[in-house]
Design an enzyme around this catalytic site. Structure first.
Site, PDB file in Angstrom:
ATOM      1  N   HIS A 258       0.140  11.995   0.522  1.00  0.00           N
ATOM      2  CA  HIS A 258       1.575  12.121   0.755  1.00  0.00           C
ATOM      3  C   HIS A 258       2.300  12.089  -0.585  1.00  0.00           C
ATOM      4  O   HIS A 258       1.684  11.954  -1.647  1.00  0.00           O
ATOM      5  CB  HIS A 258       2.071  11.058   1.739  1.00  0.00           C
TER       6      HIS A 258
ATOM      7  N   HIS B 209       1.491   9.362  -3.216  1.00  0.00           N
ATOM      8  CA  HIS B 209       0.289   9.583  -4.037  1.00  0.00           C
ATOM      9  C   HIS B 209       0.584  10.647  -5.099  1.00  0.00           C
ATOM     10  O   HIS B 209       0.195  10.531  -6.259  1.00  0.00           O
ATOM     11  CB  HIS B 209      -0.886  10.077  -3.194  1.00  0.00           C
TER      12      HIS B 209
ATOM     13  N   CYS C 263      -5.970  -8.150   5.252  1.00  0.00           N
ATOM     14  CA  CYS C 263      -5.182  -6.983   5.684  1.00  0.00           C
ATOM     15  C   CYS C 263      -6.028  -5.745   5.435  1.00  0.00           C
ATOM     16  O   CYS C 263      -6.383  -5.455   4.286  1.00  0.00           O
ATOM     17  CB  CYS C 263      -3.862  -6.876   4.911  1.00  0.00           C
TER      18      CYS C 263
ATOM     19  N   CYS D 119       1.232  -9.260   6.773  1.00  0.00           N
ATOM     20  CA  CYS D 119       0.948  -8.759   5.424  1.00  0.00           C
ATOM     21  C   CYS D 119       2.268  -8.512   4.679  1.00  0.00           C
ATOM     22  O   CYS D 119       3.150  -7.818   5.209  1.00  0.00           O
ATOM     23  CB  CYS D 119       0.151  -7.465   5.503  1.00  0.00           C
TER      24      CYS D 119
ATOM     25  N   LYS E 122       8.863   1.691   1.915  1.00  0.00           N
ATOM     26  CA  LYS E 122       7.860   2.385   1.117  1.00  0.00           C
ATOM     27  C   LYS E 122       7.297   3.543   1.927  1.00  0.00           C
ATOM     28  O   LYS E 122       7.008   3.388   3.117  1.00  0.00           O
ATOM     29  CB  LYS E 122       6.746   1.403   0.761  1.00  0.00           C
TER      30      LYS E 122
HETATM   31  N1  MSP Z   1      -7.578   2.797  -3.158  1.00  0.00           N
HETATM   32  C1  MSP Z   1      -6.616   1.904  -3.694  1.00  0.00           C
HETATM   33  C2  MSP Z   1      -6.556   2.018  -5.204  1.00  0.00           C
HETATM   34  C3  MSP Z   1      -7.841   1.747  -5.893  1.00  0.00           C
HETATM   35  S1  MSP Z   1      -7.719   2.023  -7.602  1.00  0.00           S
HETATM   36  C4  MSP Z   1      -9.092   1.370  -8.222  1.00  0.00           C
HETATM   37  C5  MSP Z   1      -5.252   2.248  -3.118  1.00  0.00           C
HETATM   38  N2  MSP Z   1      -5.106   3.482  -2.658  1.00  0.00           N
HETATM   39  S2  MSP Z   1      -3.777   4.102  -1.998  1.00  0.00           S
HETATM   40  O1  MSP Z   1      -4.163   5.361  -1.429  1.00  0.00           O
HETATM   41  O2  MSP Z   1      -3.164   3.144  -1.139  1.00  0.00           O
HETATM   42  O3  MSP Z   1      -2.878   4.496  -3.193  1.00  0.00           O
HETATM   43  C6  MSP Z   1      -2.291   3.572  -3.993  1.00  0.00           C
HETATM   44  C7  MSP Z   1      -1.424   4.224  -5.049  1.00  0.00           C
HETATM   45  O4  MSP Z   1      -0.752   5.400  -4.567  1.00  0.00           O
HETATM   46  C8  MSP Z   1      -0.317   3.297  -5.440  1.00  0.00           C
HETATM   47  O5  MSP Z   1      -0.714   2.316  -6.348  1.00  0.00           O
HETATM   48  C9  MSP Z   1       0.648   4.271  -6.046  1.00  0.00           C
HETATM   49  O6  MSP Z   1       0.224   4.632  -7.330  1.00  0.00           O
HETATM   50  C10 MSP Z   1       0.539   5.451  -5.112  1.00  0.00           C
HETATM   51  N3  MSP Z   1       1.478   5.340  -4.009  1.00  0.00           N
HETATM   52  C11 MSP Z   1       1.213   5.255  -2.685  1.00  0.00           C
HETATM   53  N4  MSP Z   1       2.389   5.194  -1.988  1.00  0.00           N
HETATM   54  C12 MSP Z   1       3.408   5.250  -2.858  1.00  0.00           C
HETATM   55  C13 MSP Z   1       4.796   5.300  -2.752  1.00  0.00           C
HETATM   56  N5  MSP Z   1       5.429   5.269  -1.598  1.00  0.00           N
HETATM   57  N6  MSP Z   1       5.502   5.417  -3.901  1.00  0.00           N
HETATM   58  C14 MSP Z   1       4.898   5.504  -5.134  1.00  0.00           C
HETATM   59  N7  MSP Z   1       3.611   5.453  -5.259  1.00  0.00           N
HETATM   60  C15 MSP Z   1       2.850   5.289  -4.161  1.00  0.00           C
HETATM   61  O7  MSP Z   1      -4.384   1.384  -3.155  1.00  0.00           O
END
Ligand code: MSP
Length: 506
Positions: A23, A26, A131, A148, A299
């Site tokens: 999305h 990411h 969580c 959470c 978020k």
């Molecule tokens: N898989 C773990 C990360 C492991 S790294 C060794 C994870 N993945 S996640 O798919 O949840 O993605 C996390 C990252 O995606 C966040 O830290 C951020 O960089 C980005 N984001 C996900 N949602 C976001 C927003 N709504 N806004 C900005 N960044 C976001 O956690």
């Protein structure tokens, strides 16, 4: 002694969970990292940009079960969606690691064994809340209304025999390391958060799960699989050769920045350096911590259900339109309110009106008054100093991982060039030296703008480059050489073309 060493610059993004397609949240982190890397390539540095997918753990296993397929089939169906999205968004990564790859498993096992041999991993019993969306354990007082704190969803009580990483032993070492590296976090205010967290006392954390099968078995006890965060963090070293190519690993570690979102700071800035210290590996040089993109105060996330697919926006705004919006609109490090109206307004004002208008005006006047051929800039143009300031401030912005500031500085040159045209009104002049001079200056400003804006707008700056008659790949330009005023060559065919950024209405 002279040195020909090329500066290296390496960054990583978080590896994204493949429980669903990517999305805009990411995409946000990935676009920032990509643009910063593109800037460093323009500086002539040897860049390595790593991204990838996080494919183990309970969350993925449950998502696969929900679809009635094996976890492997499931991850194989989703991981390509990330590669595809990054290709569409023009993300120029150098490596894409999937944690289900053999090279990763080899390195994870080596890292686990190194920490185990150092005496920092021991068997114990875990009792507490988990969580699944975070893949994280919480102590009771971290929960908000029993839920959470990140996802606002109920946690699950877990009681099982786990191997634990003795994080509590690392407090002093971590505090000393941070004291010795005070500039390692950007924005800098995150440092206090990390130090405060370490000082509040560190709890050991579980590095294995016994009830889960979807993971990498521990090298010394195959009845446990590695905890997904231990597995995931290791990607940053397994991708560059840890466990499989020691020479490549030592040549490319430590990285300059791990780009991360603010919710995973504890894993990255506390757990990860401690794991590395235990294994005798240097911590990364730095972390760039971003805020969240939020919609109506929440978020953007799969759990919240308010996701925006970046690819849906490409048809309407172009790849560069989306990239530009997220880079220019939000100060990196703070939360940003993602709105469709904000996207339209940013696109219209900065791209359609400022940059698009400058390019279109220049091409129109050159066609009408200069026989369609570009003219040379004057060395003493008033735009020369505006360009020098824009180059210096844009450089500063990218160096500080503040894309919005960098772009604001670049746009100051666009605005100066548009004002210069409005003051001189070359469209009202007769053909001749005066108009040639004004247009040479404007063409030169546009040439420099195209280079400076290239990290944000890789496709349309190439298009501008070609329309003003320049050849080759704009991304082969070098900031210190090619942004010096006065290089636009006279006599090149200038083409008008269709509007680069057609105006939008909400
Ligand atoms: N898989 C773990 C990360 C492991 S790294 C060794 C994870 N993945 S996640 O798919 O949840 O993605 C996390 C990252 O995606 C966040 O830290 C951020 O960089 C980005 N984001 C996900 N949602 C976001 C927003 N709504 N806004 C900005 N960044 C976001 O956690």
């Amino acid at each position: 002694m002279t040195s020909n060493t090329i500066t290296k610059f390496s960054v990583t993004t978080p590896i994204y969970y493949v429980n669903a397609k990517p999305h805009i949240g990411h995409a946000y982190t990935t676009i920032i990292a990509d643009a910063v890397c593109r800037w460093h390539r323009l500086l002539g540095e040897e860049v390595h940009f790593l991204t990838g997918t996080d494919e183990h753990g309970l969350k993925i296993q449950q998502a696969a079960e929900a679809q009635g397929v094996s976890p492997q089939q499931f991850v194989d169906s989703i991981a390509p969606l990330f590669e595809h999205a990054w290709d569409r968004l023009n993300i120029k990564y150098d490596d894409f690691i999937r944690t289900t790859e053999p090279r990763h498993a080899v390195g994870v096992r080596k890292l686990l064994q190194a920490c185990y041999d150092a005496g920092d991993i021991e068997l114990d019993v875990y009792r507490g809340q988990y969580c699944v969306a975070c893949e994280a354990y919480f102590v009771d007082d971290e929960l908000v209304d029993g839920k959470c704190p990140i996802h606002n969803t109920p946690t699950t009580y877990v009681e099982e025999e786990n191997y634990f990483f003795r994080l509590s032993r690392f407090e002093d070492r971590l505090l000393k390391w941070y004291a010795d590296h005070p500039n390692c976090l950007t924005p800098g205010n995150r440092l206090n958060e990390v130090i405060g967290f370490i000082k509040s006392g560190l709890n050991d954390f579980s590095v294995s799960r016994k009830t889960l099968t979807w993971g990498i078995p521990l090298p010394w006890d195959a009845s446990h699989v590695a905890y997904v965060w231990f597995d995931a963090l290791a990607n940053y070293i397994t991708a560059i050769g840890y466990g499989t190519d020691d020479a490549a690993f030592s040549a490319n570690w430590p990285v300059d920045y791990h780009f991360i979102g603010k919710e995973i700071i504890r894993f990255h800035c506390v757990y990860w350096p401690a794991m590395l210290m235990s294994a005798g590996i240097e911590p990364p040089k730095g972390w760039a911590v971003g805020g969240w993109l939020i919609i109506s105060g929440e978020k953007i996330s799969k759990t919240t259900g308010n996701v925006v697919d970046p690819l849906d926006l490409i048809d309407e705004f172009g790849v560069d339109g989306i990239r530009y919006y997220v880079l220019a609109e939000f100060a990196y490090g703070s939360d940003g309110n993602f709105t469709y109206e904000g996207l339209v307004s940013r696109y219209n004002s900065d791209l359609a009106n400022n940059l698009g208008n400058l390019a279109a005006r220049i091409a129109t006047v050159v066609e009408k008054k200069c026989g369609g051929l570009g003219t040379a800039p004057a060395a003493d143009s008033v735009l020369a100093s505006a360009a020098a300031t824009a180059v210096a401030e844009t450089s500063q912005g990218w160096a500080n991982v503040q894309p919005s500031r960098a772009l604001e500085a670049t746009w100051s040159l666009i605005k100066a060039a548009n004002s210069y045209l409005e003051q001189n009104e070359p469209w009202k002049m007769e053909s001749g030296d005066a108009v040639d001079r004004v247009m040479g200056d404007a063409l030169e400003a546009l040439r420099i703008v195209a280079i400076l804006a290239n990290p944000a707008l890789p496709t349309t700056t190439q298009e501008i480059w070609e329309r003003i008659g320049l050849t080759g790949n704009i991304s082969d330009s070098r900031i210190n050489i090619d942004t010096v005023w006065g290089q636009y060559p006279a006599g090149r065919l200038v083409a008008k073309g269709k509007p680069l950024y057609p105006r939008k209405t909400v």
